[in-house]
Design a protein around this motif. Structure first.
Motif, PDB file in Angstrom:
ATOM      1  N   UNK A   8       0.904  -1.208  -0.087  1.00  0.00           N
ATOM      2  CA  UNK A   8       0.085  -0.076   0.106  1.00  0.00           C
ATOM      3  C   UNK A   8       0.953   1.429  -0.109  1.00  0.00           C
ATOM      4  N   UNK A   9       1.911   1.195   0.642  1.00  0.00           N
ATOM      5  CA  UNK A   9       2.833   2.327   0.893  1.00  0.00           C
ATOM      6  C   UNK A   9       3.452   2.525  -0.455  1.00  0.00           C
ATOM      7  N   UNK A  10       4.157   1.569  -1.164  1.00  0.00           N
ATOM      8  CA  UNK A  10       4.792   1.764  -2.370  1.00  0.00           C
ATOM      9  C   UNK A  10       3.769   2.156  -3.477  1.00  0.00           C
ATOM     10  N   UNK A  11       2.629   1.635  -3.551  1.00  0.00           N
ATOM     11  CA  UNK A  11       1.493   1.935  -4.685  1.00  0.00           C
ATOM     12  C   UNK A  11       1.278   3.510  -4.497  1.00  0.00           C
ATOM     13  N   UNK A  12       0.700   3.892  -2.956  1.00  0.00           N
ATOM     14  CA  UNK A  12       0.452   5.389  -2.715  1.00  0.00           C
ATOM     15  C   UNK A  12       1.610   6.342  -3.374  1.00  0.00           C
ATOM     16  N   UNK A  13       2.919   5.598  -2.693  1.00  0.00           N
ATOM     17  CA  UNK A  13       4.129   6.813  -3.007  1.00  0.00           C
ATOM     18  C   UNK A  13       4.406   6.869  -4.532  1.00  0.00           C
ATOM     19  N   UNK A  14       4.144   5.803  -5.166  1.00  0.00           N
ATOM     20  CA  UNK A  14       4.062   5.803  -6.799  1.00  0.00           C
ATOM     21  C   UNK A  14       3.139   7.002  -7.372  1.00  0.00           C
ATOM     22  N   UNK A  15       1.874   6.821  -6.769  1.00  0.00           N
ATOM     23  CA  UNK A  15       1.091   7.676  -7.374  1.00  0.00           C
ATOM     24  C   UNK A  15       1.286   9.148  -7.242  1.00  0.00           C
ATOM     25  N   UNK A  16       1.842   9.258  -5.968  1.00  0.00           N
ATOM     26  CA  UNK A  16       2.203  10.708  -5.537  1.00  0.00           C
ATOM     27  C   UNK A  16       3.317  11.212  -6.186  1.00  0.00           C
ATOM     28  N   UNK A  17       4.138  10.332  -6.849  1.00  0.00           N
ATOM     29  CA  UNK A  17       5.290  11.019  -7.582  1.00  0.00           C
ATOM     30  C   UNK A  17       4.743  12.123  -8.825  1.00  0.00           C
ATOM     31  N   UNK A  18       3.402  11.563  -9.286  1.00  0.00           N
ATOM     32  CA  UNK A  18       3.115  12.291 -10.450  1.00  0.00           C
ATOM     33  C   UNK A  18       3.839  11.831 -11.733  1.00  0.00           C
ATOM     34  N   UNK A  19       4.454  10.643 -11.766  1.00  0.00           N
ATOM     35  CA  UNK A  19       5.448  10.354 -12.699  1.00  0.00           C
ATOM     36  C   UNK A  19       4.668   8.869 -13.231  1.00  0.00           C
ATOM     37  N   UNK A  20       4.124   8.902 -14.423  1.00  0.00           N
ATOM     38  CA  UNK A  20       3.402   7.838 -15.035  1.00  0.00           C
ATOM     39  C   UNK A  20       3.998   6.627 -15.194  1.00  0.00           C
ATOM     40  N   UNK A  21       5.496   6.672 -15.453  1.00  0.00           N
ATOM     41  CA  UNK A  21       6.427   5.473 -15.807  1.00  0.00           C
ATOM     42  C   UNK A  21       6.719   4.895 -14.467  1.00  0.00           C
ATOM     43  N   UNK A  22       6.942   5.635 -13.344  1.00  0.00           N
ATOM     44  CA  UNK A  22       7.122   4.986 -11.942  1.00  0.00           C
ATOM     45  C   UNK A  22       5.964   4.362 -11.516  1.00  0.00           C
ATOM     46  N   UNK A  23       4.699   5.195 -11.663  1.00  0.00           N
ATOM     47  CA  UNK A  23       3.501   4.644 -11.243  1.00  0.00           C
ATOM     48  C   UNK A  23       3.115   3.270 -11.911  1.00  0.00           C
ATOM     49  N   UNK A  24       3.314   3.224 -13.392  1.00  0.00           N
ATOM     50  CA  UNK A  24       3.139   2.073 -14.019  1.00  0.00           C
ATOM     51  C   UNK A  24       4.241   1.006 -13.786  1.00  0.00           C
ATOM     52  N   UNK A  25       5.315   1.280 -13.175  1.00  0.00           N
ATOM     53  CA  UNK A  25       6.389   0.154 -12.928  1.00  0.00           C
ATOM     54  C   UNK A  25       5.934  -0.485 -11.673  1.00  0.00           C
ATOM     55  N   UNK A  26       5.725   0.328 -10.777  1.00  0.00           N
ATOM     56  CA  UNK A  26       5.186  -0.263  -9.376  1.00  0.00           C
ATOM     57  C   UNK A  26       3.925  -1.034  -9.517  1.00  0.00           C
ATOM     58  N   UNK A  27       2.800  -0.309 -10.454  1.00  0.00           N
ATOM     59  CA  UNK A  27       1.469  -1.363 -10.786  1.00  0.00           C
ATOM     60  C   UNK A  27       1.876  -2.556 -11.444  1.00  0.00           C
ATOM     61  N   UNK A  28       2.974  -2.704 -12.316  1.00  0.00           N
ATOM     62  CA  UNK A  28       3.097  -3.778 -12.943  1.00  0.00           C
ATOM     63  C   UNK A  28       3.749  -4.781 -11.920  1.00  0.00           C
ATOM     64  N   UNK A  29       4.444  -4.463 -11.093  1.00  0.00           N
ATOM     65  CA  UNK A  29       5.022  -5.202 -10.052  1.00  0.00           C
ATOM     66  C   UNK A  29       4.344  -5.698  -9.146  1.00  0.00           C
ATOM     67  N   UNK A  30       3.349  -5.045  -8.658  1.00  0.00           N
ATOM     68  CA  UNK A  30       2.163  -5.377  -7.835  1.00  0.00           C
ATOM     69  C   UNK A  30       1.437  -6.581  -8.514  1.00  0.00           C
ATOM     70  N   UNK A  31       1.110  -6.211  -9.944  1.00  0.00           N
ATOM     71  CA  UNK A  31       0.226  -6.995 -10.674  1.00  0.00           C
ATOM     72  C   UNK A  31       0.763  -8.686 -10.550  1.00  0.00           C
ATOM     73  N   UNK A  32       1.945  -8.745 -10.800  1.00  0.00           N
ATOM     74  CA  UNK A  32       2.693  -9.860 -10.560  1.00  0.00           C
ATOM     75  C   UNK A  32       3.477 -10.384  -9.433  1.00  0.00           C
ATOM     76  N   UNK A  33       2.433 -10.012  -8.488  1.00  0.00           N
ATOM     77  CA  UNK A  33       2.950 -10.419  -6.775  1.00  0.00           C
ATOM     78  C   UNK A  33       2.072 -11.514  -6.537  1.00  0.00           C
ATOM     79  N   UNK A  34       2.735 -12.697  -6.074  1.00  0.00           N
ATOM     80  CA  UNK A  34       2.190 -13.795  -5.859  1.00  0.00           C
ATOM     81  C   UNK A  34       1.246 -13.691  -4.651  1.00  0.00           C
TER      82      UNK A  34
END
Length: 153
Positions: free
Chosen positions: A52-78
Motif C-alpha cells: 500500500x505504501x509503495x503504491x501510494x508513493x508511486x501515485x504521489x510522484x506524479x510520474x506515470x512511468x514510476x506509477x506503471x512500474x510499481x503497478x506492474x510489479x504489484x500485478x505479478x505479486x504472488x
C-alpha cells in the motif's frame, strides 16, 4: 556506622518491595507487555502495508512511468505478497513470467497471480484514509520519490 547500614538495608528492602509490587500489579492488569501491535502483525499484513505504501508513493510522484512500474510489479505479486515475476502479454491477455521462464495467467479468482493485487486495489482507498499520516509524509513528488528509492526492492 551501624545506623547507616540499617538505613541502607531498609532503603534497599523498600526499593525491592516496590519493584516486586509494581511488576505484580502490571502483570495482573495486563499492561506490562504493552507493545506496538504492528510488531505482532502477521507477515502477510506487513507485506500488504508495504505494498500500500509503495503504491501510494508511486501515485504521489506524479510520474506515470514510476506509477506503471510499481503497478506492474504489484500485478505479478504472488498470493504471499512477494513479487517474483514480471507481466507479459500473450495473445492480448495478461500473464506473469518468472525468471526461470515459467508463465502463469493473471487470475484474481483462483490463480497464483492476481489475488494479492486485487486485494490491494480493493482495499487501498480505505487503507489510505486510515493512514493519513503516511500519506501526508509523502505529499510531495520529491518525498514520494525518496520513499520509493529507500523502500523499493
Amino acid at each position: 556506622m551501624r545506623y547507616f547500614t540499617l538505613r541502607l538495608a531498609a532503603l534497599l528492602l523498600s526499593f525491592g518491595l516496590g519493584l516486586v509490587f509494581n511488576v505484580t500489579w502490571r502483570l495482573a492488569s495486563g499492561s506490562y507487555y504493552a507493545v506496538d501491535e504492528k510488531l505482532l502483525s502477521p507477515v502477510s499484513q506487513l507485506r500488504e502495508d508495504e505494498w500500500h505504501r509503495l503504491y501510494e508513493a508511486a501515485g504521489m510522484t506524479g510520474n506515470r512511468a514510476i506509477y506503471e512500474s510499481v503497478r506492474d510489479e504489484l500485478m505479478c505479486t504472488n498470493a504471499d505478497g512477494i513479487s517474483d515475476a514480471r507481466p507479459v502479454e500473450i495473445n492480448m491477455r495478461g500473464w506473469c513470467k518468472r525468471a526461470d521462464g515459467t508463465v502463469y495467467e493473471i487470475n484474481s479468482i483462483n490463480g497464483l497471480y492476481g489475488r494479492f493485487n486485487e486485494k490491494i486495489m480493493r482495499e487501498h482507498q480505505s487503507w489510505a484514509l486510515k493512514n493519513l499520516s503516511f500519506v501526508n509524509s509523502i505529499s510531495t513528488p520529491r518525498r514520494a520519490r525518496a520513499y520509493l528509492i529507500e523502500h523499493r526492492r
